[in-house]
Design a protein around this motif. Sequence first.
Motif, PDB file in Angstrom:
ATOM      1  N   SER A  79       0.836  -1.200   0.000  1.00  0.00           N
ATOM      2  CA  SER A  79       0.000   0.000   0.000  1.00  0.00           C
ATOM      3  C   SER A  79       0.872   1.251   0.000  1.00  0.00           C
ATOM      4  N   GLY A 157      -3.267  -4.046   0.786  1.00  0.00           N
ATOM      5  CA  GLY A 157      -3.524  -3.131   1.883  1.00  0.00           C
ATOM      6  C   GLY A 157      -3.277  -3.721   3.255  1.00  0.00           C
ATOM      7  N   LEU A 171     -17.263   0.410   2.542  1.00  0.00           N
ATOM      8  CA  LEU A 171     -16.196   0.835   1.639  1.00  0.00           C
ATOM      9  C   LEU A 171     -16.388   2.268   1.165  1.00  0.00           C
ATOM     10  N   GLU A 179     -13.952  11.951  -2.394  1.00  0.00           N
ATOM     11  CA  GLU A 179     -14.711  10.707  -2.357  1.00  0.00           C
ATOM     12  C   GLU A 179     -15.379  10.450  -3.702  1.00  0.00           C
ATOM     13  N   GLU A 230      -7.521   5.590  -3.140  1.00  0.00           N
ATOM     14  CA  GLU A 230      -7.537   4.963  -1.821  1.00  0.00           C
ATOM     15  C   GLU A 230      -8.877   4.271  -1.625  1.00  0.00           C
ATOM     16  N   ALA A 231      -8.822   3.041  -1.148  1.00  0.00           N
ATOM     17  CA  ALA A 231     -10.023   2.292  -0.774  1.00  0.00           C
ATOM     18  C   ALA A 231      -9.948   2.039   0.721  1.00  0.00           C
ATOM     19  N   ARG A 232     -10.962   2.459   1.461  1.00  0.00           N
ATOM     20  CA  ARG A 232     -10.922   2.396   2.923  1.00  0.00           C
ATOM     21  C   ARG A 232     -12.230   1.826   3.453  1.00  0.00           C
ATOM     22  N   SER A 234     -12.176   1.028   6.981  1.00  0.00           N
ATOM     23  CA  SER A 234     -12.094   1.553   8.349  1.00  0.00           C
ATOM     24  C   SER A 234     -10.644   1.945   8.590  1.00  0.00           C
ATOM     25  N   GLU A 235     -10.336   2.333   9.818  1.00  0.00           N
ATOM     26  CA  GLU A 235      -8.956   2.640  10.159  1.00  0.00           C
ATOM     27  C   GLU A 235      -8.079   1.387  10.135  1.00  0.00           C
ATOM     28  N   TYR A 237      -8.647  -1.336   7.838  1.00  0.00           N
ATOM     29  CA  TYR A 237      -8.597  -1.936   6.512  1.00  0.00           C
ATOM     30  C   TYR A 237      -8.590  -0.849   5.443  1.00  0.00           C
ATOM     31  N   TYR A 238      -7.427  -0.642   4.821  1.00  0.00           N
ATOM     32  CA  TYR A 238      -7.342   0.361   3.775  1.00  0.00           C
ATOM     33  C   TYR A 238      -6.158   0.047   2.864  1.00  0.00           C
ATOM     34  N   SER A 240      -3.944   2.029  -0.663  1.00  0.00           N
ATOM     35  CA  SER A 240      -3.824   3.162  -1.572  1.00  0.00           C
ATOM     36  C   SER A 240      -2.698   2.931  -2.554  1.00  0.00           C
TER      37      SER A 240
END
Length: 244
Positions: A79, A157, A171, A179, A230-232, A234-235, A237-238, A240
């Motif tokens: 990532s 990630g 997601l 966004e 960036e795909a997120r 939560s804090e 699971y992310y 970029s």
Amino acid sequence: MTSFDAKGAAEQLLAARRTLIATERLSADRTPATIEEGYKVQNFQMEKLGALGGYKAGAAPDAVERILAPIPADAVHSSGSRLNAADYRPGWVEVEFAFRILAPITETDIIGREDLKKIAEFVPVIEILATRFSDIMALTTPEIVADLGVNGAIIVGHGSGCAIPPPLEDLKIFVDGKEFCPNFMSPADPLDTCLWLINRKQAAGSVMSAGTVITTGTIIRPLTVKGNIEARFSELYYVSAMLI
């Protein structure tokens, strides 16, 4: 009847990969007619491409059966990586559910769904699609298989040691900090897809090393992106990547 030249097909696709010059079509004797012939082309390519970094698995475009493809180790990135968009054609971007294997799996291990939860962790992945052919939309399923699942690269990630994927509705995708609302897809159960691939490789006598990453299909329709994505969830699971 002309015999299928899997080695010749592999050499032609490897040349296209190396030079970044697409091949129009494979000759008749090099064109895989079945998924199993596509797998033979994969095997010859991986002999030249070296270490294995992971696998991608998912439904075939015709949705008749699942297919898989190996991912070379040099196509697996962490990532935050910066990648040259010109190296990937068409360079479409997908976000996928994936799993990192935490302990080695041998061909004799009995792995079920509950076992998988103990030896794998969920990680979000960005996949960059790339074909060695000139027209990705014209490919048959066996050609997609032969072309290593039209994978160009994956960006892996952050996980937390838990194998259960977070809810898809959590997601959020950001492109250059803004966004973006993608078109979501309804993937097959990712744990089942991962388990299918593991069991298939076990049946073939393969050993799966700790650290192997298994992607299980896209959860959004492909995007055309240049810049930071960036795909997120939560804090925890992310993922970029920067495409330059």
